[in-house]
Write an enzyme that holds these catalytic residues in place. Structure first.
Site, mmCIF file in Angstrom:
data_model
loop_
_atom_site.group_PDB
_atom_site.id
_atom_site.type_symbol
_atom_site.label_atom_id
_atom_site.label_comp_id
_atom_site.label_asym_id
_atom_site.label_seq_id
_atom_site.Cartn_x
_atom_site.Cartn_y
_atom_site.Cartn_z
ATOM 1 N N GLY A 274 50.269 37.249 34.576
ATOM 2 C CA GLY A 274 49.714 36.895 33.272
ATOM 3 C C GLY A 274 48.777 35.701 33.343
ATOM 4 O O GLY A 274 48.284 35.354 34.415
ATOM 5 N N LEU B 261 45.843 35.736 32.115
ATOM 6 C CA LEU B 261 44.782 36.527 32.751
ATOM 7 C C LEU B 261 43.393 35.892 32.616
ATOM 8 O O LEU B 261 43.074 35.260 31.610
ATOM 9 C CB LEU B 261 44.755 37.932 32.142
ATOM 10 C CG LEU B 261 46.067 38.719 32.267
ATOM 11 C CD1 LEU B 261 45.890 40.130 31.699
ATOM 12 C CD2 LEU B 261 46.564 38.786 33.712
ATOM 13 N N HIS B 262 42.601 36.070 33.664
ATOM 14 C CA HIS B 262 41.219 35.599 33.692
ATOM 15 C C HIS B 262 40.364 36.744 34.254
ATOM 16 O O HIS B 262 40.886 37.839 34.537
ATOM 17 C CB HIS B 262 41.095 34.329 34.528
ATOM 18 C CG HIS B 262 41.740 34.439 35.884
ATOM 19 N ND1 HIS B 262 41.279 35.284 36.869
ATOM 20 C CD2 HIS B 262 42.846 33.830 36.400
ATOM 21 C CE1 HIS B 262 42.035 35.167 37.940
ATOM 22 N NE2 HIS B 262 43.013 34.306 37.687
ATOM 23 N N GLY C 228 39.214 37.329 37.088
ATOM 24 C CA GLY C 228 39.642 37.851 38.396
ATOM 25 C C GLY C 228 40.604 39.007 38.206
ATOM 26 O O GLY C 228 40.473 40.071 38.830
ATOM 27 N N HIS C 229 41.583 38.816 37.317
ATOM 28 C CA HIS C 229 42.535 39.888 37.023
ATOM 29 C C HIS C 229 41.810 41.100 36.419
ATOM 30 O O HIS C 229 42.103 42.243 36.746
ATOM 31 C CB HIS C 229 43.591 39.419 36.016
ATOM 32 C CG HIS C 229 44.459 38.289 36.493
ATOM 33 N ND1 HIS C 229 44.386 37.027 35.960
ATOM 34 C CD2 HIS C 229 45.427 38.240 37.434
ATOM 35 C CE1 HIS C 229 45.289 36.247 36.552
ATOM 36 N NE2 HIS C 229 45.924 36.952 37.456
ATOM 37 N N LYS D 8 41.681 36.790 46.992
ATOM 38 C CA LYS D 8 41.915 35.364 46.722
ATOM 39 C C LYS D 8 43.240 34.928 47.346
ATOM 40 O O LYS D 8 43.378 33.821 47.836
ATOM 41 C CB LYS D 8 41.904 35.184 45.206
ATOM 42 C CG LYS D 8 42.745 34.082 44.640
ATOM 43 C CD LYS D 8 41.974 32.799 44.611
ATOM 44 C CE LYS D 8 42.623 31.697 43.812
ATOM 45 N NZ LYS D 8 44.038 31.571 43.955
ATOM 46 N N SER E 208 41.610 31.127 38.827
ATOM 47 C CA SER E 208 43.049 31.074 39.048
ATOM 48 C C SER E 208 43.718 30.670 37.749
ATOM 49 O O SER E 208 43.183 29.847 36.993
ATOM 50 C CB SER E 208 43.364 30.031 40.130
ATOM 51 O OG SER E 208 44.736 29.711 40.104
ATOM 52 N N ARG F 63 46.090 28.810 37.529
ATOM 53 C CA ARG F 63 46.421 27.385 37.668
ATOM 54 C C ARG F 63 45.256 26.480 37.256
ATOM 55 O O ARG F 63 45.472 25.307 36.948
ATOM 56 C CB ARG F 63 46.824 27.072 39.107
ATOM 57 C CG ARG F 63 48.176 27.641 39.465
ATOM 58 C CD ARG F 63 48.696 27.072 40.763
ATOM 59 N NE ARG F 63 50.110 27.385 40.940
ATOM 60 C CZ ARG F 63 50.571 28.521 41.441
ATOM 61 N NH1 ARG F 63 49.719 29.454 41.820
ATOM 62 N NH2 ARG F 63 51.867 28.725 41.547
HETATM 63 P P1 AMP Z 1 48.628 36.346 39.853
HETATM 64 O O1 AMP Z 1 48.669 36.616 38.399
HETATM 65 O O2 AMP Z 1 48.134 34.988 40.217
HETATM 66 O O3 AMP Z 1 49.904 36.719 40.552
HETATM 67 O O4 AMP Z 1 47.532 37.335 40.443
HETATM 68 C C1 AMP Z 1 47.616 38.708 40.219
HETATM 69 C C2 AMP Z 1 46.589 39.392 41.072
HETATM 70 O O5 AMP Z 1 45.294 38.914 40.733
HETATM 71 C C3 AMP Z 1 46.788 39.095 42.579
HETATM 72 O O6 AMP Z 1 46.551 40.291 43.308
HETATM 73 C C4 AMP Z 1 45.731 38.061 42.842
HETATM 74 O O7 AMP Z 1 45.302 38.029 44.182
HETATM 75 C C5 AMP Z 1 44.622 38.516 41.912
HETATM 76 N N1 AMP Z 1 43.691 37.428 41.651
HETATM 77 C C6 AMP Z 1 43.985 36.178 41.223
HETATM 78 N N2 AMP Z 1 42.867 35.429 41.127
HETATM 79 C C7 AMP Z 1 41.835 36.228 41.514
HETATM 80 C C8 AMP Z 1 40.434 36.037 41.643
HETATM 81 N N3 AMP Z 1 39.858 34.873 41.363
HETATM 82 N N4 AMP Z 1 39.690 37.074 42.076
HETATM 83 C C9 AMP Z 1 40.257 38.265 42.368
HETATM 84 N N5 AMP Z 1 41.581 38.515 42.263
HETATM 85 C C10 AMP Z 1 42.365 37.509 41.838
#
Ligand code: AMP
Length: 284
Positions: free
Chosen positions: A31, A33-34, A36-37, A151, A187, A189
């Site tokens: 969650g 979400l940005h 990238g997601h 990433k 991210s 974060r």
């Molecule tokens: P997370 O919510 O951080 O667990 O990320 C979920 C998915 O999104 C994971 O497969 C991450 O590698 C991917 N992800 C996170 N940040 C990026 C980004 N900047 N670009 C591409 N994929 C991302």
């Protein structure tokens, strides 16, 4: 978009889709979400018939309980963003649904060397937690295709290993890192950074880019020590690592022969927030 909170209901629903021959794609997230997601969702939609996303902040992958407590939660906005991106199904389980027997006796995975280095070294137990949740999520969804971000390079390698260990017929697609215009890798974060820290944090991208642009065969020492100094000069409090590794194994490469595939990986703290990033150096 259809929302499921119960694992067995989702599994039943997806079975009917697979029986009809639909190719299912899965995007697991925590969650907040940005873009990238959302890029993962777009790739998923472009390469499968049914796009399933999940949002679950997995307690077992946080080696630092403070980090877990501070993890941003923006469910309302996330649902709107997924709907807008054309996601078909959202799985939104609670902890009880994922770990019905609690979290104390979960399986252990033979990840070998992979969990002894980099993130594995600095975040003990992290990749076991990642495998525990992915084992469960993939067993529930059992997609044809799985979309994950480059990433989290080492995480992609861990999940590739998990899929092999479980002998699942799931195709893992590594989606390139989505960055802000400044170069900062997106991210969840980043939401915890001030505007100034966000600016300073672009130093990771610049340091990795400089390695990429100037890399020549020979000793890798000066590249990593200069990059570390760049981050400290930019205002990072601490650098866990800047490492140049074999892109397929993550073994550290001290002297490059100009041939083996390389990736540079970084982890560092700014404003108490730990950021990671990486960059392929040899067109891998
Ligand atoms: P997370 O919510 O951080 O667990 O990320 C979920 C998915 O999104 C994971 O497969 C991450 O590698 C991917 N992800 C996170 N940040 C990026 C980004 N900047 N670009 C591409 N994929 C991302």
């Amino acid at each position: 978009m259809i929302l499921f909170k119960k694992a067995d209901e989702l599994t039943k629903y997806l079975r009917t889709k697979s029986e009809k021959g639909l190719i299912t794609g899965f995007v697991p997230t925590m969650g907040a979400l940005h873009d990238g997601h959302i890029q993962l969702v777009s790739e998923c939609k472009a390469n499968s018939d049914l796009c399933i996303a999940s949002i679950f902040v997995n307690p077992t992958q946080f080696n630092d309980p403070g980090d877990f407590k501070k993890y941003p939660v923006t469910i309302g906005q996330d649902i709107i963003a997924l709907e807008k991106a054309g996601c078909d199904v959202l799985f939104l389980p609670d902890v009880q649904e994922i770990y019905p027997d609690g979290t104390t006796h979960l399986p252990h995975y033979a990840l070998g060397f992979l969990e002894t280095v980099l993130e594995g070294f600095y975040r003990p137990g992290h990749f076991q937690g990642v495998c525990q949740v992915m084992d469960r999520l993939l067993s529930i969804v059992m997609p044809d295709k799985l979309f994950m971000g480059r990433k989290d390079y080492q995480q992609c390698m861990v999940i590739r290993k998990l899929i092999g260990l479980k002998q699942w017929d799931i195709q893992l697609q590594w989606v390139p890192t989505v960055r802000e215009a400044s170069g900062l890798a997106m991210s969840s974060r980043n939401k915890r950074l001030t505007e100034t820290q966000r600016q300073q944090a672009t130093a990771i991208y610049h340091a990795l880019s400089l390695i990429s642009k100037t890399l020549r065969p020979g000793s890798m020492d000066a590249y990593t020590s200069n990059a570390t100094q760049q981050l400290l000069d930019a205002g990072f409090e601490a650098v866990d690592y800047i490492s140049i590794c074999h892109a397929d194994t993550l073994e550290a490469v001290d002297v490059w022969n100009g041939q083996i595939p390389l990736v540079a990986l970084a982890a560092a703290f700014i404003g108490g927030v730990r950021l990671i990033d990486n960059m392929p150096l040899t067109g891998v």
